[in-house]
Write an enzyme that holds these catalytic residues in place. Structure first.
Site, short mmCIF file in Angstrom:
data_model
loop_
_atom_site.label_atom_id
_atom_site.label_comp_id
_atom_site.label_asym_id
_atom_site.label_seq_id
_atom_site.Cartn_x
_atom_site.Cartn_y
_atom_site.Cartn_z
N ARG A 9 -1.62 16.38 -8.56
CA ARG A 9 -2.74 15.45 -8.76
C ARG A 9 -4.01 16.12 -9.34
O ARG A 9 -4.62 15.56 -10.25
CB ARG A 9 -3.07 14.70 -7.48
CG ARG A 9 -1.91 13.88 -6.92
CD ARG A 9 -2.33 12.95 -5.79
NE ARG A 9 -3.00 11.77 -6.28
CZ ARG A 9 -4.29 11.57 -6.27
NH1 ARG A 9 -5.07 12.47 -5.73
NH2 ARG A 9 -4.81 10.48 -6.77
N CYS B 165 2.53 29.69 -14.34
CA CYS B 165 2.10 30.54 -15.45
C CYS B 165 1.43 29.75 -16.59
O CYS B 165 1.76 29.92 -17.76
CB CYS B 165 3.30 31.27 -16.01
SG CYS B 165 4.42 30.10 -16.76
N GLU B 166 0.58 28.83 -16.22
CA GLU B 166 -0.29 28.16 -17.19
C GLU B 166 -1.45 27.61 -16.38
O GLU B 166 -1.48 27.79 -15.15
CB GLU B 166 0.45 27.06 -17.95
CG GLU B 166 1.07 26.01 -17.08
CD GLU B 166 1.66 24.84 -17.87
OE1 GLU B 166 0.87 24.01 -18.31
OE2 GLU B 166 2.89 24.78 -18.03
N PRO C 77 0.81 -1.22 0.00
CA PRO C 77 0.00 0.00 0.00
C PRO C 77 0.84 1.27 0.00
O PRO C 77 1.87 1.34 0.66
CB PRO C 77 -0.79 -0.11 1.31
CG PRO C 77 0.04 -0.99 2.18
CD PRO C 77 0.79 -1.92 1.28
N1 LLP Z 1 2.95 -1.37 -5.97
C1 LLP Z 1 3.28 -1.03 -7.22
C2 LLP Z 1 4.04 -1.97 -8.05
C3 LLP Z 1 2.91 0.23 -7.73
O1 LLP Z 1 3.24 0.57 -8.97
C4 LLP Z 1 2.18 1.12 -6.91
C5 LLP Z 1 1.79 2.43 -7.40
C6 LLP Z 1 1.86 0.72 -5.60
C7 LLP Z 1 2.26 -0.54 -5.17
C8 LLP Z 1 1.10 1.62 -4.64
O2 LLP Z 1 -0.16 1.98 -5.11
P1 LLP Z 1 -1.14 2.78 -4.11
O3 LLP Z 1 -1.40 1.88 -2.93
O4 LLP Z 1 -0.46 4.01 -3.69
O5 LLP Z 1 -2.37 3.05 -4.89
N2 LLP Z 1 0.57 9.04 -8.86
C9 LLP Z 1 -0.71 8.36 -8.83
C10 LLP Z 1 -0.59 6.96 -8.29
C11 LLP Z 1 0.39 6.14 -9.08
C12 LLP Z 1 0.60 4.80 -8.50
C13 LLP Z 1 1.78 4.13 -9.13
N3 LLP Z 1 2.03 2.83 -8.59
C14 LLP Z 1 -1.70 9.18 -8.03
O6 LLP Z 1 -1.32 10.21 -7.48
O7 LLP Z 1 -2.87 8.81 -7.95
#
Ligand code: LLP
Length: 409
Positions: free
Chosen positions: A302, A332-333, A264
């Protein structure tokens, strides 16, 4: 969604002491989340590997390590930060994609659990380390996750080894002495339906039959958290109620207990984090009223990148009547945190609190417009600690502050 204080320390006090914009993390929320997940999974052998791409400040990592968490890394630098914050190498899993084989080797030679996600990388691994051990990431062809940018398990995604390629995988393994110790699937971020994880386990169970040396099955991360009132989120107890019997069944069929691993990110750190910003100007332009703050998408990407909703509270005027604003940043966008949002009346100088900023907030920040990144503060056991200094102009210049033409002139 938030109070005006964390563990008895007011946001005003923190804003005055550390200035704004400021990232603040309430570590009691991370601990509570970690313990809740530990407890829910306690009937089966399991490991929680925090996906540190979400928030990689070493002081937060140090706490998670002390509490008994493991780590999921996607780059050598994340591994280095993890090791520096105290994680032992055997408590780290490395799941890179599209990296050079040398990066894979460097991780493996530090005794990190390697999660290989392509056939060619597996071939190279088997050549270099014929007695080696690794885990494999599969693509299950499951579409799940909050939006298309963060869905990683569908068949058009670059991640993992397609499950249809299982025979190629087995062939490579049989030609060498490598042992596959784990199988991994991560289908995406922001998954609210527990059934997705059961589908993943079903795929992992089918695949497990081909690998006699397994010790774990890893279901990745992706547990959805609430970003606003009445938002869907994953109920961890309900999820565990489904996963636990499934894992027991899989272990039984496999012939010995397999550990469940999960990774997580958001679940542990999204709700612990706040971005505090000061209102620089309130502008009535045409149809809209804009509240312009001293932050921007360079600090929290985000909303612009995913159209993500982050609650915004006017800490300075919490009891005022709500009015409708576009909360915008200073880049600035197009740079909008919230469109047509009802927020307690905003005046210039007010302090706004942007919620759910712990995961993928600071970690996705940049210096666009030559803006400095904010400081980070954590509140731990009722005290506030500066855990990363605010950047300065010197930081922006550090890697370019020399004269490349000196010898020519
Ligand atoms: N394991 C792997 C292999 C991953 O690629 C990710 C996230 C996680 C675990 C953790 O996922 P989570 O529990 O945080 O959902 N920047 C995006 C989220 C990208 C997630 C990328 N991989 C956002 O801000 O929503």
């Amino acid at each position: 969604m938030t109070s005006k204080e964390i563990q008895g320390i007011s946001f005003f006090h923190l804003a005055k002491k550390y200035k704004t914009p400021l990232y603040i993390y309430d570590t009691s929320i991370i601990k509570q989340r970690f313990e809740q997940l530990q407890k829910a999974l306690s009937p089966i052998p399991h490991k929680i590997k925090y996906a540190c791409k979400a928030l990689s400040n070493i002081h937060i990592l140090r706490l998670l390590n002390n509490w008994g968490c493991g780590l999921d890394c996607v780059s050598l630098n994340e591994i280095a930060i993890g090791l520096k914050s105290g994680f032992s190498s055997d408590n780290i899993i490395f799941t890179p994609n599209s990296v050079s084989f040398s990066e894979i080797q460097q991780a493996y030679e530090q005794n990190i659990t390697l999660n290989i996600d392509s056939i060619t990388a597996l071939e190279k691994f088997a050549n270099y380390y014929p007695e080696g051990k690794c885990s494999l990431r599969f693509n299950p062809d499951i579409t799940a996750g909050g939006n298309s940018s963060i869905q990683t398990g569908h068949k058009f995604s670059k991640f993992g080894i397609a499950k249809e390629q299982i025979n190629n995988v087995v062939e490579i393994i049989q030609k060498s002495n490598i042992k596959i110790t784990g199988l991994h699937i991560h289908t995406g971020s922001g998954i609210s339906n527990p059934e997705v994880f059961i589908q993943m386990l079903d795929t992992l169970c089918q695949l497990s039959k081909k690998f006699p040396h397994l010790s774990f099955l890893d279901i990745g991360g992706g547990f959805k958290v609430a970003y606003k009132k009445d938002d869907k989120f994953i109920d961890i107890e309900l999820l565990a109620d489904k996963i636990v019997p499934e894992m027991k069944k899989i272990s039984h069929e496999y012939g010995r207990p397999l550990e469940l691993w999960c990774e997580p990110g958001k679940y542990l750190v999204s709700e612990c984090g706040y971005l505090l910003a000061t209102v620089n100007q309130v502008k009535h332009n045409g149809e809209r009223t804009f509240a312009g703050i001293n932050s921007g998408k360079n600090h929290l990407l985000r909303p612009m990148l995913y159209n993500a909703h982050h609650e915004i509270i006017n800490i300075s005027n919490p009891d005022a009547e709500k009015k409708t604003y576009d909360v915008v940043g200073y880049i600035c966008e197009e740079d909008t945190f919230a469109r047509q949002r009802n927020i307690e009346k905003i005046r210039e100088g007010d302090l706004l609190c942007i919620c759910n900023a712990g995961a993928y907030g600071y970690s996705m920040s940049s210096n666009y417009n030559s803006r400095c990144r904010p400081a980070e503060v954590m509140v731990y056991q009722g005290k506030d600690f500066l855990i990363r200094q605010r950047e300065s102009l010197d930081d922006l210049l550090r890697n370019q502050d020399f004269d490349p033409f000196a010898s020519e002139l």
